[in-house]
Design an enzyme around this catalytic site. Sequence first.
Site, PDB file in Angstrom:
ATOM      1  N   GLU A   1       0.846  -1.191   0.000  1.00 39.60           N
ATOM      2  CA  GLU A   1       0.000   0.000   0.000  1.00 39.60           C
ATOM      3  C   GLU A   1       0.879   1.238   0.000  1.00 39.60           C
ATOM      4  O   GLU A   1       1.696   1.416   0.894  1.00 39.60           O
ATOM      5  CB  GLU A   1      -0.903   0.048   1.229  1.00 39.60           C
ATOM      6  CG  GLU A   1      -1.953  -1.009   1.283  1.00 39.60           C
ATOM      7  CD  GLU A   1      -2.858  -0.861   2.510  1.00 39.60           C
ATOM      8  OE1 GLU A   1      -2.531  -0.070   3.421  1.00 39.60           O
ATOM      9  OE2 GLU A   1      -3.886  -1.531   2.540  1.00 39.60           O
TER      10      GLU A   1
ATOM     11  N   GLU B   1     -13.173   6.208   0.712  1.00 39.73           N
ATOM     12  CA  GLU B   1     -14.057   5.494   1.639  1.00 39.73           C
ATOM     13  C   GLU B   1     -14.885   6.516   2.403  1.00 39.73           C
ATOM     14  O   GLU B   1     -14.570   6.869   3.529  1.00 39.73           O
ATOM     15  CB  GLU B   1     -13.223   4.645   2.591  1.00 39.73           C
ATOM     16  CG  GLU B   1     -12.370   3.612   1.865  1.00 39.73           C
ATOM     17  CD  GLU B   1     -11.481   2.865   2.813  1.00 39.73           C
ATOM     18  OE1 GLU B   1     -11.954   1.865   3.399  1.00 39.73           O
ATOM     19  OE2 GLU B   1     -10.317   3.284   2.984  1.00 39.73           O
TER      20      GLU B   1
ATOM     21  N   LYS C   1     -15.900   5.821   6.082  1.00 38.29           N
ATOM     22  CA  LYS C   1     -14.864   5.473   7.053  1.00 38.29           C
ATOM     23  C   LYS C   1     -14.789   6.542   8.142  1.00 38.29           C
ATOM     24  O   LYS C   1     -14.792   7.733   7.851  1.00 38.29           O
ATOM     25  CB  LYS C   1     -13.523   5.367   6.330  1.00 38.29           C
ATOM     26  CG  LYS C   1     -12.393   4.838   7.171  1.00 38.29           C
ATOM     27  CD  LYS C   1     -11.154   4.644   6.320  1.00 38.29           C
ATOM     28  CE  LYS C   1     -10.056   4.001   7.129  1.00 38.29           C
ATOM     29  NZ  LYS C   1      -8.863   3.770   6.305  1.00 38.29           N
TER      30      LYS C   1
ATOM     31  N   GLU D   1      -8.441  10.277   6.117  1.00 34.33           N
ATOM     32  CA  GLU D   1      -8.677   8.827   6.179  1.00 34.33           C
ATOM     33  C   GLU D   1      -9.683   8.366   5.123  1.00 34.33           C
ATOM     34  O   GLU D   1      -9.653   7.217   4.696  1.00 34.33           O
ATOM     35  CB  GLU D   1      -9.182   8.430   7.568  1.00 34.33           C
ATOM     36  CG  GLU D   1      -8.123   8.423   8.627  1.00 34.33           C
ATOM     37  CD  GLU D   1      -7.046   7.378   8.367  1.00 34.33           C
ATOM     38  OE1 GLU D   1      -7.370   6.259   7.949  1.00 34.33           O
ATOM     39  OE2 GLU D   1      -5.868   7.705   8.576  1.00 34.33           O
TER      40      GLU D   1
END
Length: 100
Positions: free
Chosen positions: A12, A66, A69, A75
């Site tokens: 990642e 996301e 999230k 994030e």
Amino acid sequence: MGYDDLDIVVAESGWPSLGDPNQPMCTVENAVLYNKNMIKVVTSGEGTPLMPKRRFETYVFALFNENLKPGTAAERNWGLFRPDFSPVYDVGILSNIGKV
């Protein structure tokens, strides 16, 4: 160390395209710059000083933002695409296939 034939996988790597007000480095411009340079480096075949002339299997984090999230805006905003499949930005991997 004697492991010359060991394959390296970068699981990642990426950069958030949006952050909270106290995260000013989380911008689309920085995400594009980071990911384009990462792709250039890992596909160049130059390798690293200790492993020259090597290509590394690398995965961009993340494919999608996301939006559900928890946590900071950063994030939730690592993706190349939004949850509706529209691109957040292009790092040169999008195709014109099917476009007129």
